[in-house]
Design a protein around this motif. Structure first.
Motif, PDB file in Angstrom:
ATOM      1  N   ARG A 205     -10.144  11.266 -52.471  1.00 38.23           N
ATOM      2  CA  ARG A 205     -10.250  12.288 -53.511  1.00 38.23           C
ATOM      3  C   ARG A 205      -9.857  13.664 -52.983  1.00 38.23           C
ATOM      4  N   LYS A 206     -10.455  14.065 -51.871  1.00 38.88           N
ATOM      5  CA  LYS A 206     -10.298  15.424 -51.357  1.00 38.88           C
ATOM      6  C   LYS A 206      -9.132  15.476 -50.364  1.00 38.88           C
ATOM      7  N   LYS A 207      -8.248  16.461 -50.564  1.00 43.79           N
ATOM      8  CA  LYS A 207      -7.050  16.563 -49.735  1.00 43.79           C
ATOM      9  C   LYS A 207      -6.787  17.994 -49.263  1.00 43.79           C
ATOM     10  N   ASP A 208      -7.830  18.788 -49.187  1.00 44.36           N
ATOM     11  CA  ASP A 208      -7.691  20.194 -48.812  1.00 44.36           C
ATOM     12  C   ASP A 208      -7.579  20.329 -47.294  1.00 44.36           C
ATOM     13  N   PHE A 209      -6.466  20.907 -46.827  1.00 43.63           N
ATOM     14  CA  PHE A 209      -6.253  21.075 -45.387  1.00 43.63           C
ATOM     15  C   PHE A 209      -7.293  22.005 -44.762  1.00 43.63           C
ATOM     16  N   SER A 210      -7.769  22.968 -45.522  1.00 41.44           N
ATOM     17  CA  SER A 210      -8.766  23.891 -44.974  1.00 41.44           C
ATOM     18  C   SER A 210     -10.061  23.166 -44.650  1.00 41.44           C
ATOM     19  N   GLU A 211     -10.443  22.211 -45.481  1.00 41.00           N
ATOM     20  CA  GLU A 211     -11.645  21.426 -45.214  1.00 41.00           C
ATOM     21  C   GLU A 211     -11.447  20.528 -43.989  1.00 41.00           C
ATOM     22  N   ILE A 212     -10.239  19.971 -43.859  1.00 45.70           N
ATOM     23  CA  ILE A 212      -9.942  19.144 -42.683  1.00 45.70           C
ATOM     24  C   ILE A 212     -10.018  19.984 -41.419  1.00 45.70           C
ATOM     25  N   GLU A 213      -9.436  21.165 -41.489  1.00 46.21           N
ATOM     26  CA  GLU A 213      -9.446  22.060 -40.323  1.00 46.21           C
ATOM     27  C   GLU A 213     -10.868  22.457 -39.946  1.00 46.21           C
ATOM     28  N   ASN A 214     -11.688  22.756 -40.953  1.00 46.11           N
ATOM     29  CA  ASN A 214     -13.074  23.154 -40.688  1.00 46.11           C
ATOM     30  C   ASN A 214     -13.860  22.025 -40.014  1.00 46.11           C
ATOM     31  N   LEU A 215     -13.645  20.777 -40.479  1.00 49.44           N
ATOM     32  CA  LEU A 215     -14.339  19.640 -39.876  1.00 49.44           C
ATOM     33  C   LEU A 215     -13.870  19.416 -38.433  1.00 49.44           C
ATOM     34  N   ALA A 216     -12.571  19.586 -38.203  1.00 45.22           N
ATOM     35  CA  ALA A 216     -12.042  19.430 -36.847  1.00 45.22           C
ATOM     36  C   ALA A 216     -12.618  20.485 -35.910  1.00 45.22           C
ATOM     37  N   ARG A 217     -12.792  21.693 -36.395  1.00 46.70           N
ATOM     38  CA  ARG A 217     -13.377  22.754 -35.567  1.00 46.70           C
ATOM     39  C   ARG A 217     -14.823  22.415 -35.191  1.00 46.70           C
ATOM     40  N   GLN A 218     -15.548  21.798 -36.129  1.00 47.03           N
ATOM     41  CA  GLN A 218     -16.926  21.399 -35.838  1.00 47.03           C
ATOM     42  C   GLN A 218     -16.983  20.313 -34.759  1.00 47.03           C
ATOM     43  N   GLY A 219     -15.897  19.542 -34.622  1.00 46.16           N
ATOM     44  CA  GLY A 219     -15.874  18.457 -33.653  1.00 46.16           C
ATOM     45  C   GLY A 219     -15.154  18.790 -32.362  1.00 46.16           C
ATOM     46  N   LYS A 220     -14.928  20.088 -32.068  1.00 52.33           N
ATOM     47  CA  LYS A 220     -14.151  20.484 -30.889  1.00 52.33           C
ATOM     48  C   LYS A 220     -14.941  20.471 -29.578  1.00 52.33           C
ATOM     49  N   ALA A 221     -16.211  20.094 -29.614  1.00 57.38           N
ATOM     50  CA  ALA A 221     -17.021  20.127 -28.396  1.00 57.38           C
ATOM     51  C   ALA A 221     -16.415  19.242 -27.313  1.00 57.38           C
ATOM     52  N   ASN A 222     -16.688  19.608 -26.061  1.00 55.46           N
ATOM     53  CA  ASN A 222     -16.209  18.849 -24.897  1.00 55.46           C
ATOM     54  C   ASN A 222     -14.676  18.771 -24.837  1.00 55.46           C
TER      55      ASN A 222
ATOM     56  N   GLU B  83      -9.649  19.617 -21.977  1.00 52.78           N
ATOM     57  CA  GLU B  83      -8.200  19.620 -21.791  1.00 52.78           C
ATOM     58  C   GLU B  83      -7.462  20.392 -22.893  1.00 52.78           C
ATOM     59  N   GLY B  84      -8.168  20.770 -23.955  1.00 48.84           N
ATOM     60  CA  GLY B  84      -7.552  21.555 -25.020  1.00 48.84           C
ATOM     61  C   GLY B  84      -6.790  20.746 -26.059  1.00 48.84           C
ATOM     62  N   TYR B  85      -6.882  19.409 -26.016  1.00 49.57           N
ATOM     63  CA  TYR B  85      -6.132  18.594 -26.966  1.00 49.57           C
ATOM     64  C   TYR B  85      -6.686  18.704 -28.388  1.00 49.57           C
ATOM     65  N   ARG B  86      -7.990  18.851 -28.503  1.00 46.93           N
ATOM     66  CA  ARG B  86      -8.576  18.998 -29.837  1.00 46.93           C
ATOM     67  C   ARG B  86      -8.197  20.347 -30.454  1.00 46.93           C
ATOM     68  N   SER B  87      -8.155  21.375 -29.628  1.00 47.84           N
ATOM     69  CA  SER B  87      -7.723  22.686 -30.127  1.00 47.84           C
ATOM     70  C   SER B  87      -6.272  22.630 -30.593  1.00 47.84           C
ATOM     71  N   GLU B  88      -5.460  21.870 -29.881  1.00 50.45           N
ATOM     72  CA  GLU B  88      -4.061  21.702 -30.286  1.00 50.45           C
ATOM     73  C   GLU B  88      -3.980  21.035 -31.651  1.00 50.45           C
ATOM     74  N   PHE B  89      -4.858  20.072 -31.908  1.00 46.19           N
ATOM     75  CA  PHE B  89      -4.874  19.400 -33.210  1.00 46.19           C
ATOM     76  C   PHE B  89      -5.218  20.390 -34.324  1.00 46.19           C
ATOM     77  N   VAL B  90      -6.162  21.285 -34.071  1.00 47.41           N
ATOM     78  CA  VAL B  90      -6.515  22.295 -35.066  1.00 47.41           C
ATOM     79  C   VAL B  90      -5.298  23.172 -35.372  1.00 47.41           C
ATOM     80  N   ARG B  91      -4.575  23.583 -34.336  1.00 52.75           N
ATOM     81  CA  ARG B  91      -3.371  24.402 -34.548  1.00 52.75           C
ATOM     82  C   ARG B  91      -2.311  23.609 -35.298  1.00 52.75           C
ATOM     83  N   LEU B  92      -2.253  22.300 -35.073  1.00 55.38           N
ATOM     84  CA  LEU B  92      -1.279  21.465 -35.775  1.00 55.38           C
ATOM     85  C   LEU B  92      -1.579  21.442 -37.273  1.00 55.38           C
TER      86      LEU B  92
END
Length: 829
Positions: A791-808, A811-820
């Motif tokens: 149902r939900k396809k908002d990129f901003s919501e995806i980005e916000n959830l990814a930021r919440q999961g950036k712990a540990n 190597e910076g790969y999760r941060s790269e995904f957020v920028r992607l």
């Protein structure tokens, strides 16, 4: 002879007399014709030295004056000496000669004086004894517009030439002195000059196709920011609020041209770039030299030949961290030799990293996403694990290049498994631990998400068995590109740095045919191996099948019992000689895997990239698959994750999940479409499955519709006449049972372990960071695939959830995904 000498003497004497009013009949007509010819030459944009037209005019006047003096009286007799005739004349002839020569001298002196003054004051608007009050404003406006005016005066007219700094001359109509005096009392200087300019066809072509030019915005009309806005792909000019208000205010005025209100201070931003520092201004390079914003803003747009936006790897290759916000490369029409050399060097680098669009020549297998299954009709779900991560880096390449993402290139399980998760190490003798988590599905709030994770056992490097590597390298003509064979060589050098003296390396290449370049050699002889790599050159057709045959033959001949025997193939996947179809290569690799030799596939390049071929090789050849788009990815897969990528600790790993219909109404497996197995294949040891490497993690997600939940995605229930579909007993709060089967790397019999998942669901907000991040990656993949089951396809919501999961994220790969996500959000608007 004496007469002639006397004539010369008289002419010279006459030229020394004081100036008198001109009485030369028809002189004005002659001068007008000269001016007309000069104007025609200037309209053809022919650039002449300042003194050249006036030199011609002066020569003509001197010649005409002399001719007039000699031939003035045509009624005299030829036998009568001219000197006698002249002695009896009045002073009228003398006056004519004096006037002619005086005018010539006067004009030459004035032009020399005007030329010297224009060189000293290039931005001076007008050179006149009568300077109107608004002269300063005109000079400033013309300075901003990079235009300056030169005035040339004779006895009756003031004529203006508007001259661009690129030496293009625009001739304005003549303005009578009386007209000038009259108009300057009620109109500004700009209006007079612009009115006269607009009267000519020449200037109409120079006015940016505007039907009207407002004098107050002359400077804005040639601003380089205006030339950029909306005309250079990838560049965004940000306007300030005050400018927008001015623009709105002027919009309702009749006759106001759309010439833009951008000034030199408007920020220029490259679209799709996220700033890593406090500013997001791109680097500006003009003719191969880094220039400041002020220089760029004052650059005449008419002098620009080309402009290109470079970002990503290309910008980094040119200027490193200075190019983090992208680079605007400007090339002007006239270059010095030094500038040409700089631009040629820059263009070579830019072309190496220039993105190619995803074309029809790239190969991706179509597949349909997994549907929801009714639990009471189909309670079992069986699939093979997948440790490949090629899809993620391939998609990253497309997004970073500003390309459309092919939906069939999106394999969600490979995107999820690109990242490592913090699962605990196995406690017993099992090669991996099993971990589960149950929480809300972010894209369908009424649904749940079950995460299943495996953690491979970490084995120290000194405990790993000796390796027998055979590098199978594609050196066909299709590999002749900077992001293919050169990157491939650098990638293999990263791999060599991880090897020990007991490890061996052989090299096989293939183009039109296959051949051995290096016999198996100890990794201790690194220089010898690197020399063999450096000598490789691309050319010819692609006999991939023959290369596979030879590589496996070499690996088998040097087989290490109990060791790590592996073929590492590096190619763009474009096989066109011998076994070239996907089905033929699949049959070949299925036969070769019986030898006990594992396979690693490394994909390179773009444009003709065959993802489907390499995925088939990895899936059917006891192997794994990675896409190398840059040296950083090579360092990740072949360096940091070397043990997990190159050393299998378990093979033919299968997963089977049985859901309890008491709590699960329907479910579906996210991804793994190409890895699904029949339920009966779970216990069949002849069926191939995936491999798990040392320290590797594998993650799978199931979307669940809980019992009693009304959902638009719930499949229709079909009533069965002969089959009972009720629960066979009471199993308390068991949500599902997860079973695993695997073999040892050199074994033939499988072993099974199982784990029960309880029906204990928490809120997404309280879920682990790994759960949040893995679900955000899956969510992004579902949107890229244009899934019909979310149902939900908002990129901003995806980005916000990814930021919440950036712990540990060490190597910076999760941060790269957020920028992607940010980049794709910008280019998808």
């Amino acid at each position: 002879m004496e007469n002639n000498q006397d004539i010369d003497k008289r002419f010279n004497d006459a030229s020394k007399l004081s100036e008198e009013p001109a009485v030369f009949p028809g002189f004005d007509n002659v001068w007008a014709k000269v001016e007309e010819q000069l104007d025609k030459k200037e309209e053809k944009k022919r650039i002449l030295p300042v003194w050249f037209p006036y030199g011609i005019a002066a020569s003509l006047m001197i010649g005409l004056g002399a001719f007039y003096f000699i031939t003035k009286d045509k009624t005299h007799e030829s036998s009568e000496p001219l000197i006698v005739k002249n002695r009896t004349e009045t002073h009228s002839e003398k006056n004519s000669v004096r006037a002619t020569d005086s005018i010539v001298r006067s004009k030459i002196e004035k032009e020399i004086e005007a030329s010297e003054l224009s060189q000293k004051l290039p931005d001076l608007a007008y050179e006149d004894a009568k300077v109107p009050k608004d002269r300063g404003r005109v000079a400033a406006a013309q300075k901003n517009d990079e235009i300056f005016a030169l005035k040339r005066s004779d006895y009756s007219t003031d004529e203006y030439y508007i001259k661009k700094k690129d030496q293009t001359v625009i001739s304005a109509p003549q303005i009578k002195r009386k007209q000038w005096d009259d108009t300057t009392t009620t109109k500004s200087i700009e209006e007079v000059v612009v009115t006269s300019l607009m009267a000519t066809k020449k200037n109409a072509a120079q006015s940016s196709a505007s039907s009207t030019i407002q004098p107050n915005y002359i400077a804005s009309n040639s601003n380089v920011s205006q030339a950029l806005a909306g005309r250079v792909a990838g560049i965004q000019i940000q306007a300030y609020g005050s400018q927008r208000r001015n623009r709105n205010a002027m919009a309702n005025k009749p006759g106001t041209p759309n010439i833009g209100y951008l000034n030199n201070n408007n920020p220029i931003v490259i679209r799709g770039m996220k700033s890593l520092d406090s500013t997001n201004e791109p680097l500006i390079v003009v003719n191969g030299k880094v220039e400041g914003r002020n220089y760029f803003s004052t650059l005449n747009p008419e002098k620009i030949e080309s402009m290109e936006v470079v970002k990503g790897a290309g910008a980094s290759a040119l200027y490193g961290s200075r190019g983090v916000n992208g680079v605007i490369v400007v090339k002007t029409k006239r270059l010095s030799r030094k500038e040409k050399r700089r631009m040629e060097k820059m263009e070579q680098t830019i072309n190496q990293y220039k993105p190619n669009p995803v074309s029809d020549n790239e190969g991706y297998d179509e597949f349909v996403e997994n549907p929801f299954e009714l639990t009471k009709n189909q309670p079992l779900s069986t699939f093979s694990i997948d440790v490949d991560n090629a899809a993620y880096s391939n998609i990253r390449r497309m997004i970073n290049n500003g390309q459309a993402v092919d939906k069939n290139a999106v394999r969600i399980e490979e995107m999820i498994n690109y990242f490592k998760y913090t699962y605990p190490q196995p406690k017993n003798n099992d090669p991996f631990s099993v971990n589960t988590e149950y929480s809300d599905a972010p894209w369908n709030p009424d649904h749940k998400l079950l995460k299943i994770g495996l953690q491979g056992k970490n084995i120290a490097m000194d405990k790993l068995p000796a390796s027998n590597f055979v590098f199978l390298i594609d050196v066909s003509g299709s590999m002749d590109s900077p992001n293919k064979l050169p990157l491939l060589k650098s990638s293999f050098k990263v791999l060599l740095d991880q090897l020990r003296p007991q490890d061996k390396v052989g090299i096989v290449v293939y183009a039109g045919s296959a051949g051995m370049v290096l016999t198996p050699t100890s990794a201790q002889e690194k220089e010898k191996i690197m020399l063999a790599l450096d000598n490789l050159q691309a050319g010819g057709s692609t006999a991939g099948g023959a290369g596979i045959e030879l590589a496996y033959k070499l690996a088998q001949e040097n087989f290490i019992k109990g060791g790590n025997n592996r073929v590492v193939i590096a190619t763009d996947g474009d096989f066109n000689v011998g076994a070239s179809s996907t089905s033929n290569v699949q049959a070949l690799i299925e036969e070769k895997r019986k030898s006990g030799v594992f396979l690693t596939c490394l994909g390179f390049g773009m444009g003709n990239y065959k993802d489907n071929m390499l995925e088939t090789l990895a899936d059917k050849g006891n192997g794994n698959y990675a896409y190398i788009d840059n040296l950083q990815e090579a360092n990740k897969f072949l360096g940091k994750e070397f043990a997990g990528s190159m050393y299998a600790i378990a093979k033919d790993v299968k997963i089977q999940v049985e859901f309890n219909p008491k709590y699960v109404s329907s479910y579906r497996l996210i991804g793994y479409e190409n890895r699904k197995l029949k339920n009966e294949d779970f216990t069949n040891d002849k069926i191939d499955a995936g491999e798990l490497g040392s320290g590797h993690t594998v993650t799978a997600l199931y979307e669940i519709i809980p019992a009693g939940t009304k959902s638009e995605f719930l499949p229709n229930d079909s009533s069965l006449k002969y089959t009972r579909t009720e629960s066979s007993g009471d199993f308390g709060s068991e949500l599902a049972t997860v079973k695993f089967r695997y073999k040892k790397p050199d074994g033939d019999a499988s072993k099974e372990i199982s784990q029960v998942v309880g029906n204990a669901s928490g809120k997404l907000s309280s879920a682990s960071s790994d759960f949040k991040f893995a679900s955000s990656v899956a969510w992004f993949g579902l949107v890229l695939r244009k899934s019909d089951l979310i149902r939900k396809k908002d990129f901003s919501e995806i980005e916000n959830l990814a930021r919440q999961g950036k712990a540990n994220d060490t190597e910076g790969y999760r941060s790269e995904f957020v920028r992607l996500i940010e980049s794709y959000k910008a280019i998808s608007k």
